[in-house]
Scaffold this active site. Structure first.
Site, PDB file in Angstrom:
ATOM      1  N   GLY A  80     -12.257   6.568  22.959  1.00  0.00           N
ATOM      2  CA  GLY A  80     -13.402   7.369  22.520  1.00  0.00           C
ATOM      3  C   GLY A  80     -13.292   7.873  21.097  1.00  0.00           C
ATOM      4  CB  CYS A  82     -10.991  12.674  20.260  1.00  0.00           C
ATOM      5  SG  CYS A  82      -9.696  13.793  19.758  1.00  0.00           S
ATOM      6  N   GLY A  86     -12.313  10.391  15.159  1.00  0.00           N
ATOM      7  CA  GLY A  86     -12.583  11.828  15.195  1.00  0.00           C
ATOM      8  C   GLY A  86     -11.354  12.641  14.875  1.00  0.00           C
ATOM      9  CB  CYS A  87      -9.514  15.147  16.945  1.00  0.00           C
ATOM     10  SG  CYS A  87     -10.688  15.084  18.288  1.00  0.00           S
ATOM     11  CE  LYS A  90     -10.185  17.100  12.361  1.00  0.00           C
ATOM     12  NZ  LYS A  90     -11.419  17.659  12.842  1.00  0.00           N
ATOM     13  CE1 TYR A 225     -15.346  18.922  13.622  1.00  0.00           C
ATOM     14  CE2 TYR A 225     -17.158  19.942  14.782  1.00  0.00           C
ATOM     15  CZ  TYR A 225     -16.127  19.035  14.748  1.00  0.00           C
ATOM     16  OH  TYR A 225     -15.867  18.257  15.846  1.00  0.00           O
ATOM     17  CD  GLU A 229     -12.935  19.088  10.356  1.00  0.00           C
ATOM     18  OE1 GLU A 229     -12.467  20.011  11.023  1.00  0.00           O
ATOM     19  OE2 GLU A 229     -13.222  17.983  10.855  1.00  0.00           O
ATOM     20  NE  ARG A 251     -28.610  24.754  11.459  1.00  0.00           N
ATOM     21  CZ  ARG A 251     -29.449  25.649  10.930  1.00  0.00           C
ATOM     22  NH1 ARG A 251     -29.682  26.792  11.561  1.00  0.00           N
ATOM     23  NH2 ARG A 251     -30.054  25.419   9.776  1.00  0.00           N
ATOM     24  N   GLY A 317     -26.582  11.903  21.004  1.00  0.00           N
ATOM     25  CA  GLY A 317     -26.052  11.546  22.324  1.00  0.00           C
ATOM     26  C   GLY A 317     -26.473  10.125  22.697  1.00  0.00           C
ATOM     27  CB  VAL A 319     -29.403   9.274  26.576  1.00  0.00           C
ATOM     28  CG1 VAL A 319     -28.631  10.510  26.969  1.00  0.00           C
ATOM     29  CG2 VAL A 319     -30.298   9.545  25.379  1.00  0.00           C
ATOM     30  N   PRO A 364     -10.926  19.080  23.851  1.00  0.00           N
ATOM     31  CG  PRO A 364      -9.438  20.581  22.900  1.00  0.00           C
ATOM     32  CD  PRO A 364     -10.618  19.736  22.569  1.00  0.00           C
ATOM     33  CG  HIS A 492       7.320  40.461   8.161  1.00  0.00           C
ATOM     34  ND1 HIS A 492       6.066  40.516   7.584  1.00  0.00           N
ATOM     35  CD2 HIS A 492       8.217  40.652   7.172  1.00  0.00           C
ATOM     36  CE1 HIS A 492       6.205  40.742   6.291  1.00  0.00           C
ATOM     37  NE2 HIS A 492       7.496  40.824   6.010  1.00  0.00           N
ATOM     38  CD  GLU A 497       3.413  39.927   9.502  1.00  0.00           C
ATOM     39  OE1 GLU A 497       3.929  40.906  10.063  1.00  0.00           O
ATOM     40  OE2 GLU A 497       3.928  39.362   8.513  1.00  0.00           O
TER      41      GLU A 497
HETATM   42  P1  FAD Z   1     -16.274  10.234  23.425  1.00  0.00           P
HETATM   43  O1  FAD Z   1     -14.884  10.583  23.112  1.00  0.00           O
HETATM   44  O2  FAD Z   1     -17.209   9.989  22.296  1.00  0.00           O
HETATM   45  O3  FAD Z   1     -16.214   8.951  24.365  1.00  0.00           O
HETATM   46  C1  FAD Z   1     -17.359   8.275  24.807  1.00  0.00           C
HETATM   47  C2  FAD Z   1     -17.026   6.798  24.949  1.00  0.00           C
HETATM   48  O4  FAD Z   1     -18.063   6.157  25.693  1.00  0.00           O
HETATM   49  C3  FAD Z   1     -16.965   6.080  23.604  1.00  0.00           C
HETATM   50  O5  FAD Z   1     -15.852   5.214  23.570  1.00  0.00           O
HETATM   51  C4  FAD Z   1     -18.255   5.273  23.584  1.00  0.00           C
HETATM   52  O6  FAD Z   1     -18.186   4.146  22.754  1.00  0.00           O
HETATM   53  C5  FAD Z   1     -18.408   4.943  25.047  1.00  0.00           C
HETATM   54  N1  FAD Z   1     -19.767   4.601  25.455  1.00  0.00           N
HETATM   55  C6  FAD Z   1     -20.933   5.114  24.998  1.00  0.00           C
HETATM   56  N2  FAD Z   1     -21.969   4.591  25.675  1.00  0.00           N
HETATM   57  C7  FAD Z   1     -21.441   3.730  26.582  1.00  0.00           C
HETATM   58  C8  FAD Z   1     -22.008   2.910  27.587  1.00  0.00           C
HETATM   59  N3  FAD Z   1     -23.321   2.866  27.822  1.00  0.00           N
HETATM   60  N4  FAD Z   1     -21.165   2.138  28.334  1.00  0.00           N
HETATM   61  C9  FAD Z   1     -19.818   2.169  28.116  1.00  0.00           C
HETATM   62  N5  FAD Z   1     -19.237   2.950  27.191  1.00  0.00           N
HETATM   63  C10 FAD Z   1     -20.046   3.725  26.447  1.00  0.00           C
HETATM   64  N6  FAD Z   1     -12.976  17.671  18.602  1.00  0.00           N
HETATM   65  C11 FAD Z   1     -11.939  18.522  18.634  1.00  0.00           C
HETATM   66  O7  FAD Z   1     -11.675  19.121  19.681  1.00  0.00           O
HETATM   67  N7  FAD Z   1     -11.148  18.738  17.539  1.00  0.00           N
HETATM   68  C12 FAD Z   1     -11.373  18.101  16.383  1.00  0.00           C
HETATM   69  O8  FAD Z   1     -10.652  18.309  15.410  1.00  0.00           O
HETATM   70  C13 FAD Z   1     -12.449  17.192  16.312  1.00  0.00           C
HETATM   71  N8  FAD Z   1     -12.682  16.514  15.174  1.00  0.00           N
HETATM   72  C14 FAD Z   1     -13.681  15.600  15.136  1.00  0.00           C
HETATM   73  C15 FAD Z   1     -13.860  14.885  13.963  1.00  0.00           C
HETATM   74  C16 FAD Z   1     -14.861  13.949  13.896  1.00  0.00           C
HETATM   75  C17 FAD Z   1     -15.041  13.169  12.609  1.00  0.00           C
HETATM   76  C18 FAD Z   1     -15.697  13.700  15.019  1.00  0.00           C
HETATM   77  C19 FAD Z   1     -16.784  12.654  14.947  1.00  0.00           C
HETATM   78  C20 FAD Z   1     -15.527  14.399  16.190  1.00  0.00           C
HETATM   79  C21 FAD Z   1     -14.511  15.361  16.259  1.00  0.00           C
HETATM   80  N9  FAD Z   1     -14.281  16.103  17.417  1.00  0.00           N
HETATM   81  C22 FAD Z   1     -13.253  16.995  17.461  1.00  0.00           C
HETATM   82  C23 FAD Z   1     -15.164  15.980  18.589  1.00  0.00           C
HETATM   83  C24 FAD Z   1     -14.533  15.100  19.681  1.00  0.00           C
HETATM   84  O9  FAD Z   1     -14.208  13.843  19.136  1.00  0.00           O
HETATM   85  C25 FAD Z   1     -15.521  14.951  20.827  1.00  0.00           C
HETATM   86  O10 FAD Z   1     -15.905  16.222  21.275  1.00  0.00           O
HETATM   87  C26 FAD Z   1     -14.925  14.182  22.001  1.00  0.00           C
HETATM   88  O11 FAD Z   1     -14.483  12.924  21.611  1.00  0.00           O
HETATM   89  C27 FAD Z   1     -15.974  14.057  23.105  1.00  0.00           C
HETATM   90  O12 FAD Z   1     -15.455  13.327  24.166  1.00  0.00           O
HETATM   91  P2  FAD Z   1     -16.423  12.554  25.156  1.00  0.00           P
HETATM   92  O13 FAD Z   1     -15.575  12.062  26.271  1.00  0.00           O
HETATM   93  O14 FAD Z   1     -17.593  13.369  25.493  1.00  0.00           O
HETATM   94  O15 FAD Z   1     -16.990  11.327  24.313  1.00  0.00           O
HETATM   95  P1  NA7 Z   2     -23.632  19.365  12.633  1.00  0.00           P
HETATM   96  O1  NA7 Z   2     -22.647  20.406  12.922  1.00  0.00           O
HETATM   97  O2  NA7 Z   2     -24.810  19.197  13.519  1.00  0.00           O
HETATM   98  O3  NA7 Z   2     -24.097  19.555  11.116  1.00  0.00           O
HETATM   99  C1  NA7 Z   2     -25.013  18.661  10.532  1.00  0.00           C
HETATM  100  C2  NA7 Z   2     -25.252  19.055   9.098  1.00  0.00           C
HETATM  101  O4  NA7 Z   2     -26.125  18.111   8.492  1.00  0.00           O
HETATM  102  C3  NA7 Z   2     -25.913  20.413   8.956  1.00  0.00           C
HETATM  103  O5  NA7 Z   2     -25.436  21.011   7.794  1.00  0.00           O
HETATM  104  C4  NA7 Z   2     -27.388  20.033   8.847  1.00  0.00           C
HETATM  105  O6  NA7 Z   2     -28.129  20.976   8.157  1.00  0.00           O
HETATM  106  C5  NA7 Z   2     -27.302  18.766   8.038  1.00  0.00           C
HETATM  107  N1  NA7 Z   2     -28.417  17.868   8.247  1.00  0.00           N
HETATM  108  C6  NA7 Z   2     -28.974  17.494   9.413  1.00  0.00           C
HETATM  109  N2  NA7 Z   2     -29.947  16.603   9.209  1.00  0.00           N
HETATM  110  C7  NA7 Z   2     -30.031  16.419   7.874  1.00  0.00           C
HETATM  111  C8  NA7 Z   2     -30.830  15.608   7.053  1.00  0.00           C
HETATM  112  N3  NA7 Z   2     -31.768  14.813   7.567  1.00  0.00           N
HETATM  113  N4  NA7 Z   2     -30.644  15.655   5.725  1.00  0.00           N
HETATM  114  C9  NA7 Z   2     -29.700  16.455   5.195  1.00  0.00           C
HETATM  115  N5  NA7 Z   2     -28.884  17.237   5.921  1.00  0.00           N
HETATM  116  C10 NA7 Z   2     -29.053  17.218   7.255  1.00  0.00           C
HETATM  117  O7  NA7 Z   2     -23.005  17.927  12.550  1.00  0.00           O
HETATM  118  P2  NA7 Z   2     -21.576  17.371  12.251  1.00  0.00           P
HETATM  119  O8  NA7 Z   2     -21.821  15.956  11.884  1.00  0.00           O
HETATM  120  O9  NA7 Z   2     -20.790  18.188  11.318  1.00  0.00           O
HETATM  121  O10 NA7 Z   2     -20.905  17.509  13.675  1.00  0.00           O
HETATM  122  C11 NA7 Z   2     -21.536  16.877  14.743  1.00  0.00           C
HETATM  123  C12 NA7 Z   2     -21.160  17.488  16.034  1.00  0.00           C
HETATM  124  O11 NA7 Z   2     -19.838  17.103  16.327  1.00  0.00           O
HETATM  125  C13 NA7 Z   2     -21.249  18.969  16.006  1.00  0.00           C
HETATM  126  O12 NA7 Z   2     -22.286  19.379  16.856  1.00  0.00           O
HETATM  127  C14 NA7 Z   2     -19.907  19.396  16.495  1.00  0.00           C
HETATM  128  O13 NA7 Z   2     -19.985  20.318  17.529  1.00  0.00           O
HETATM  129  C15 NA7 Z   2     -19.196  18.136  16.921  1.00  0.00           C
HETATM  130  P3  NA7 Z   2     -28.940  22.168   8.916  1.00  0.00           P
HETATM  131  O14 NA7 Z   2     -27.932  23.242   9.159  1.00  0.00           O
HETATM  132  O15 NA7 Z   2     -29.475  21.569  10.195  1.00  0.00           O
HETATM  133  O16 NA7 Z   2     -29.992  22.521   7.964  1.00  0.00           O
END
Ligand code: FAD
Ligand code: NA7
Length: 519
Positions: A80, A82, A86-87, A90, A225, A229, A251, A317, A319, A364, A492, A497
């Site tokens: 997936g 992370c 992702g995590c 990153k 975020y 990042e 936000r 998402g 869906v 998590p 300390h 702290e």
């Molecule tokens: P996912 O891990 O996204 O897994 C879903 C899987 O399902 C994917 O492999 C996808 O390809 C697959 N899939 C989708 N549709 C289908 C389908 N129809 N059939 C079969 N397979 C399918 N979280 C943290 O806690 N700490 C962090 O530091 C952090 N950093 C992040 C940095 C980035 C750049 C990003 C993008 C995300 C980060 N996250 C972080 C968020 C974290 O990655 C997600 O919250 C987490 O992976 C969600 O897990 P999940 O099981 O819901 O989905």
């Molecule tokens: P976030 O946290 O949903 O932030 C998206 C950012 O992009 C936010 O600053 C938005 O501004 C901005 N945004 C959204 N649409 C546009 C368009 N069309 N043009 C310019 N800027 C835009 O997304 P992240 O990608 O950082 O993280 C995704 C999710 O992963 C997040 O929900 C975490 O929980 C895990 P806004 O504040 O809406 O004006």
């Protein structure tokens, strides 16, 4: 052995047998299904749920499929978001950036580093190292699934009906799987803006961690975020990075803290284009990217040329591929609403992780919810996932971690008169020798105003923020009060702290900066 003892043993055994049978009837009764559980999505939540279910005796299949990114065609293995995009990558790139800073700090601490001014990153080597680690995690995950007897199917899943999933393999062949229970854990993917050139020329976090060439001067669009990042580690690695902000920074996070994070990035020469949205991306004759943008307040138009444009404007998402209509599962936008038991509107279909509506999108959280769900379905457990007081960290150059309520949410919920905010700037000991800026090192505790002052939220900006906050998150979950916090003897010299030394309230109007700080 007396007759009474034999009788008593027999009745105990009968009782155990009856309750096991009745329990099995509830969970594993439908022998006419291929599986007790099919999980769609092999990421954090789906795998945790699947592995736990097998440990509880269920027959489980997990479908995982990654649709390649639109332009570069980036794809990855099991595990997936992370693990792959992702995590993990990153954090590794963030660490690489911190190490770059560390080399210069080391000189101040007395290390002789030849040619320190010539130190520069090797992007290809970094990407290779990061990808090697990811591949090893993919491998270990597959072995783990095989050992635990979770059937892994590399296929795109969709619903035929509420108990039937169609698995479409890479070669186009299909397989039908029937299951008593189905868990949707498909997560999300980055969005692209609807402007000319966005898809053709822009990339997202799905591409950056495996990018074959150095990103160069990069425009990061989005101030969530992920945007902060990515801009942070790119700058730390020596590439020019600019953040384009549509409205507010981070936000959903405490806005005072969000703005301090941004200020600390500006101090590191990461410019923020505020109130700005992109209008188009074009390729220039020399192969660079011309981005045209507009200021939403002044309508002033502008443009600049970049090597890379990275969209970090939120995630969608997944869906669409699921054909949820066939099973009657309702959606809310691109997410799936669930009740407190992670049940969708269809009784045997559940959802966990990023795909569910209105919950923190964190690994998590997905893992914990997935495990608890499996235990409720297969081992009679009743514990529900608690989505409150989940700690999180923004791995910006100066990190930010928080747990609980932001100051504004606490005020909105309890009223300003009922909230006390303790705060203070501080100076990490290790910053003195290399003379690092302490201007933005800041902690804040948001608490009830009355009684022992229950802590509602903790916020920390500074080094190793996640490590600092994890333990405090347990304390907040256990009902931490300001009285207890200030009665806790600090370690300390640490930065953690500082939470035990919070003496100044915002209401007092006293200066929260320590003597000679921030000058
Ligand atoms: P996912 O891990 O996204 O897994 C879903 C899987 O399902 C994917 O492999 C996808 O390809 C697959 N899939 C989708 N549709 C289908 C389908 N129809 N059939 C079969 N397979 C399918 N979280 C943290 O806690 N700490 C962090 O530091 C952090 N950093 C992040 C940095 C980035 C750049 C990003 C993008 C995300 C980060 N996250 C972080 C968020 C974290 O990655 C997600 O919250 C987490 O992976 C969600 O897990 P999940 O099981 O819901 O989905
Ligand atoms: P976030 O946290 O949903 O932030 C998206 C950012 O992009 C936010 O600053 C938005 O501004 C901005 N945004 C959204 N649409 C546009 C368009 N069309 N043009 C310019 N800027 C835009 O997304 P992240 O990608 O950082 O993280 C995704 C999710 O992963 C997040 O929900 C975490 O929980 C895990 P806004 O504040 O809406 O004006």
């Amino acid at each position: 052995m007396s007759i009474l003892t034999i009788w008593s043993r027999r009745s105990t055994l009968t009782l155990i047998r009856n309750s096991v049978e009745s329990y099995s009837r509830r969970c594993f009764a439908h022998k006419n299904y291929d599986y007790d559980l099919v999980v769609i999505g092999g990421g954090s939540g789906g795998l945790a749920c699947a592995k736990d279910a097998v440990a509880n005796g269920a027959k489980v299949a997990v479908l995982d499929y990654v649709v390649p990114t639109p332009t570069l065609g980036t794809k990855w293995g099991i595990g997936g978001t992370c693990v792959n995009v992702g995590c993990i990558p990153k954090k590794l790139m963030h660490q690489a950036a911190l190490l770059g800073e560390g080399i210069h700090e080391a000189v101040a601490y007395g290390w002789k580093v030849e040619g320190v001014e010539k130190v520069k990153p090797d992007w290809s080597k970094l990407v290779q190292s990061v990808q090697n680690h990811i591949k090893s995690v993919n491998w270990v995950t597959r072995v783990d699934l095989r050992d635990k007897k979770v059937e892994y199917i590399n296929a795109l899943g969709s619903f035929k009906d509420a108990n039937t999933v169609i698995a479409r393999m890479k070669n186009g062949t299909e397989r039908e799987l029937t299951a008593k229970n189905i868990v949707i854990a498909v997560g999300g993917r980055p969005r692209y803006p609807d402007i000319p050139g966005a898809v053709e020329y822009g990339i997202t976090s799905d591409d950056i961690f495996s990018l074959s060439h150095a990103p160069g001067k990069t425009l990061v669009v989005g101030a969530g975020y992920i945007g902060l990042e990515c801009a942070g580690f790119l700058k730390g690695l020596g590439y020019e990075a600019t953040v384009m902000v549509r409205s507010i920074i981070l936000r959903g996070f405490d806005q005072q803290m969000a703005n301090i994070v941004a200020d600390a990035m500006v101090e590191r020469n990461i410019p923020f284009l505020r109130n700005t949205v992109p209008k188009s991306v074009e390729k220039t004759e020399d192969g660079r990217l011309l981005v045209k943008y507009v200021n939403t307040e002044t309508n002033e138009e502008g443009s600049d040329v970049y090597d890379t444009v990275l969209w970090a404007i939120g995630r969608k998402g997944l869906v669409d591929d699921l054909k949820l209509n066939n099973a009657g599962v309702v959606t809310k936008g691109d997410k799936i609403p669930v009740n407190e038991k992670e049940e969708t509107n269809v009784p045997n279909i559940y959802a966990v992780g990023d795909i569910i509506h209105g919950k923190p999108e964190l690994t998590p959280v997905a893992i914990h919810a997935g495990r608890l769900l499996s235990r409720r379905i297969f081992s009679g457990a009743t514990q529900l996932m608690d989505y409150d007081n989940v700690a999180t960290t923004v791995f910006s150059p100066l990190e930010y971690s928080s747990v609980g309520l932001s100051e504004e949410n606490a005020i909105a919920k309890y009223g300003e008169d009922n909230i006390e905010v303790y705060h203070g700037y501080y100076k990490p000991t290790e910053y003195f020798v290399p003379q690092k800026s302490v201007r933005y090192c800041y902690v804040k505790a948001v608490a009830e105003r009355s009684g022992d002052q229950k802590v509602l939220g903790l916020h920390y900006i500074g080094p190793v923020a996640g490590e600092v906050m994890q333990g405090f998150a347990a304390a907040v979950k256990s009902g931490l009060t300001i009285k207890i916090l200030l009665n806790t003897v600090g370690i300390h010299p640490t930065t953690a702290e500082e939470f035990t030394r919070l003496a100044i309230t915002k209401r007092s109007g006293l200066d929260p900066t320590p003597a000679s700080c921030c000058s």
